[in-house]
Design an enzyme around this catalytic site. Structure first.
Site, PDB file in Angstrom:
ATOM      1  N   ILE A 106      42.386   3.898 -34.287  1.00 49.40           N
ATOM      2  CA  ILE A 106      43.690   3.336 -33.916  1.00 49.40           C
ATOM      3  C   ILE A 106      43.540   1.826 -33.749  1.00 49.40           C
ATOM      4  O   ILE A 106      44.345   1.056 -34.239  1.00 49.40           O
ATOM      5  CB  ILE A 106      44.201   3.970 -32.598  1.00 49.40           C
ATOM      6  CG1 ILE A 106      44.449   5.464 -32.810  1.00 49.40           C
ATOM      7  CG2 ILE A 106      45.473   3.274 -32.139  1.00 49.40           C
ATOM      8  CD1 ILE A 106      44.935   6.195 -31.566  1.00 49.40           C
ATOM      9  N   ALA A 111      32.633 -34.269 -37.623  1.00 52.17           N
ATOM     10  CA  ALA A 111      32.634 -33.215 -36.577  1.00 52.17           C
ATOM     11  C   ALA A 111      34.043 -32.716 -36.270  1.00 52.17           C
ATOM     12  O   ALA A 111      34.392 -32.432 -35.136  1.00 52.17           O
ATOM     13  CB  ALA A 111      31.962 -33.704 -35.300  1.00 52.17           C
ATOM     14  N   THR A 140      24.513 -32.971 -41.221  1.00 48.82           N
ATOM     15  CA  THR A 140      25.515 -32.190 -41.954  1.00 48.82           C
ATOM     16  C   THR A 140      25.455 -30.714 -41.616  1.00 48.82           C
ATOM     17  O   THR A 140      24.404 -30.202 -41.222  1.00 48.82           O
ATOM     18  CB  THR A 140      25.334 -32.393 -43.480  1.00 48.82           C
ATOM     19  OG1 THR A 140      26.303 -31.615 -44.161  1.00 48.82           O
ATOM     20  CG2 THR A 140      23.942 -31.993 -43.958  1.00 48.82           C
ATOM     21  N   ARG A 141      26.605 -30.040 -41.770  1.00 47.95           N
ATOM     22  CA  ARG A 141      26.645 -28.584 -41.608  1.00 47.95           C
ATOM     23  C   ARG A 141      26.973 -27.918 -42.941  1.00 47.95           C
ATOM     24  O   ARG A 141      27.195 -26.717 -43.025  1.00 47.95           O
ATOM     25  CB  ARG A 141      27.662 -28.165 -40.536  1.00 47.95           C
ATOM     26  CG  ARG A 141      28.943 -28.958 -40.477  1.00 47.95           C
ATOM     27  CD  ARG A 141      29.953 -28.334 -39.560  1.00 47.95           C
ATOM     28  NE  ARG A 141      30.789 -27.444 -40.330  1.00 47.95           N
ATOM     29  CZ  ARG A 141      31.947 -27.794 -40.872  1.00 47.95           C
ATOM     30  NH1 ARG A 141      32.457 -28.997 -40.700  1.00 47.95           N
ATOM     31  NH2 ARG A 141      32.648 -26.929 -41.567  1.00 47.95           N
ATOM     32  N   ASN A 142      27.029 -28.727 -43.993  1.00 48.58           N
ATOM     33  CA  ASN A 142      27.361 -28.205 -45.330  1.00 48.58           C
ATOM     34  C   ASN A 142      26.204 -28.409 -46.289  1.00 48.58           C
ATOM     35  O   ASN A 142      25.413 -29.331 -46.106  1.00 48.58           O
ATOM     36  CB  ASN A 142      28.575 -28.954 -45.881  1.00 48.58           C
ATOM     37  CG  ASN A 142      29.835 -28.549 -45.168  1.00 48.58           C
ATOM     38  OD1 ASN A 142      30.105 -27.368 -44.995  1.00 48.58           O
ATOM     39  ND2 ASN A 142      30.595 -29.522 -44.711  1.00 48.58           N
TER      40      ASN A 142
END
Ligand code: PPS
Length: 571
Positions: free
Chosen positions: A478, A296, A199-201
């Site tokens: 700018i 994924a 998991t990435r959570n």
């Protein structure tokens, strides 16, 4: 090891590329005369996974025959299933200095020697073709495609590796086991059935329920593999996530899980990546692997259409699971039934029953904007960790980035804001006006496109540091280019708020004001490449605030920005 075979992919034990001390001493001497390659973050992750056998059976960066075979038929030359190229990209300038048969050193960004690579192959990359075959698209809103088309080198080199050291990590060292080390843990715990969950959570109640259901279904213990390499932009940082995982593991039965970090750089290639994750899980000795909907996934394209079918990852991994030797546990989306106070698979909801779908992105969004998260969706300790790391907007730092033509009123509005924030007095404030920066940080830079980009990136870097430390940075360059502004936004949004203010006063008005006499000089040809006269200004498409100071006093203009900040909860 007895029973080893059930854990092995392609028949052999995990590859191990780290050499012994004697060989390392020899190589260190040789390395002095070798050309160097400095690895970027993605390549460092790939090297680590190659070195430790997470990418077994690969024993180096791919050569051309393997690469082409992977693109065309998802298999290495040896016929072993492999879905995604693992190649080392270099620029064509670098390629011109190297040749096949030579060895090169691979170093981290501080110059630390990590490995020697023996170049067996070098070839120009058709990046568009690779994008189409691996990702099914050349659309650069897809993160993996974006990296491939913009950051990957024009050439690939392939060849075997001798690794002296894996990339150095000073964090969570006990949670960084190699596949071989983890097998010893299974052996000690007498585990035979292991369920991989990548998991990435952070794990919230939904993911917790999912893993427990899957453990019961597979009658297996759990290997939690959080991805700590590069994940999806906007994800929670891995330090916070690992603290969350540690907190959540208290809710699993004792000795039923192992937490191990996976320094994978995700490609977000959907189904093909899910297959790679399954192989990785197998290399970590898993017998089962959870694949959810949209595994994924890179999200949606510019038109809001998903890049991959929701079930595509499950279908592809199930198709090849026998070949890999892992049983896939597919999961439908889990939804919450408020009356029953439980989670259930979305395909098992009785007709007419109310349910709530609340995803990881919903939680992420709520944490970042300081909104409440319903109790049924969370695990208390996890939310406490997330709130500590990602305070609500009134406790976060932020950057106000005023961009616009010379004479548009950026500095004047910036100065009013500066005074107002000092008056409010709840955070340190820094003013990074264009002129001040040019005098101090960027005195040697010109107004060429390259130098303007460097100048604006420097401002972005300083503003990012201020924002990270919960201060207020007011920038007023700018900053004429969309790409550079977007880059800065992406970096700063990881640390706190980013408010782009386009000071859109038309050039006619700016020129009429001409307080510094610059426009007159530019029109007379005394200054070349003046923004708006003979140099471009790319108009921001969707700034948070747009103000034209033609008819506004500086106080009124600043007020618009302050009201926006109030509305978003920053002040
Ligand atoms: S940039 O493009 O963001 O790097 O420009 P910045 O650092 O904000 O510098 C802008 C000020 O430099 C003066 N100046 C020029 N501006 C634009 N183009 C050219 N060629 C140029 N040469 C000098 C100009 O006075 C700008 O000041 P402001 O405060 O914007 O009027």
């Amino acid at each position: 090891m007895k029973n080893a075979s059930i854990f092995e992919y392609h028949g052999g034990p995990p590859v191990q590329l780290i050499i012994n001390e004697e060989r390392a001493t020899t190589l260190k001497e040789i390395s002095l005369n070798l050309p160097d390659i400095t690895l970027n973050d993605r390549q460092l992750c790939d090297l680590e996974l190659l070195a430790t056998g997470v990418f077994s059976p690969l024993d180096g960066f791919m050569t051309r025959p393997d690469y082409e075979s992977v693109l065309d038929r998802m298999r290495l030359q040896s016929n072993v299933l492999w879905p995604i190229p693992i190649c080392l990209g270099i620029s064509d300038t670098k390629a011109r200095t190297l040749e096949v048969g030579q060895s090169v050193t691979l170093r981290d960004q501080e110059g630390f020697l990590l490995a020697i690579m023996h170049i067996e192959d070098m070839w120009p990359v058709d990046r568009e073709k690779e994008a189409s075959l691996v990702y099914g698209t050349t659309d650069t809103t897809h993160q993996g495609v974006k990296y491939l088309l913009s950051a990957e080198g024009e050439y690939y080199i392939g060849g075997k590796l001798e690794v002296l050291s894996v990339p150095l990590h000073s964090d969570f060292k006990q949670l960084r086991m190699t596949p071989q080390e983890i097998r010893r843990v299974y052996q000690k715990l007498k585990w035979k059935r292991i369920l991989g969950f990548q998991t990435r959570n952070p794990i919230q109640r939904l993911q917790f329920e999912m893993t427990v259901k899957a453990m019961r279904q597979a009658k297996a213990n759990l290997l939690l593999l959080p991805v700590t390499g590069m994940t999806k932009p906007g994800d929670f940082d891995h330090y916070t996530r690992v603290r969350c995982y540690r907190a959540v593991t208290r809710h699993y039965p004792p000795d039923s899980f192992v937490l191990n970090l996976l320094p994978l750089s995700m490609r977000l290639a959907g189904p093909r990546e899910a297959l790679l994750h399954t192989i990785i899980a197998k290399n970590y000795g898993c017998t089962h692997f959870v694949v959810g909907r949209d595994h994924a996934s890179p999200g949606t394209d510019a038109a809001g259409k998903p890049f991959y079918e929701s079930r595509a990852a499950q279908e592809l991994t199930e198709e090849h699971s026998g070949n890999i030797g892992v049983t896939i546990i597919p999961f439908e989306e889990l939804v919450y039934l408020p009356f029953e106070d439980e989670y259930r698979s979305s395909d098992q909801i009785p007709e007419g029953e109310q349910y709530i779908s609340f995803s990881s992105s919903d939680i992420r969004e709520r944490i970042r904007t300081g909104r409440r998260i319903p109790e049924w969706a969370t695990i208390t300790e996890v939310v406490a960790e997330l709130k500590k790391a990602y305070p609500s907007p009134d406790e976060q730092g932020f950057t106000i980035f005023l961009t616009g033509l010379s004479g548009a009123g950026k500095s004047t509005v910036a100065k009013v804001l500066y005074a107002r924030f000092l008056e409010i007095g709840d955070r340190p404030v820094t003013l990074l006006d264009g002129d001040i920066v040019r005098r101090n940080l960027s005195s040697q830079l010109s107004f060429s496109k390259e130098d303007r980009d460097i100048n604006v990136r420097r401002i972005g870097f300083v503003a990012g540091e201020i924002t990270k430390n919960r201060g207020i940075a007011i920038c007023a360059p700018i900053a004429p280019y969309n790409g550079t502004r977007a880059e800065i936004r992406n970096a700063i949004e990881n640390y706190g708020g980013f408010v782009e203010v386009h000071v859109s006063t038309p050039i006619k008005v700016c020129e009429k004001r001409d307080r510094k006499g610059m426009y007159a000089k530019a029109r007379a040809g005394l200054i070349k490449g003046f923004t708006g006269v003979d140099d471009p200004y790319e108009i921001p498409e969707s700034p948070e605030v747009r103000i034209d100071t033609t008819e506004l006093t500086p106080d009124e203009a600043a007020q618009e920005i302050l009201l926006f900040l109030g509305q978003k909860g920053y002040i």
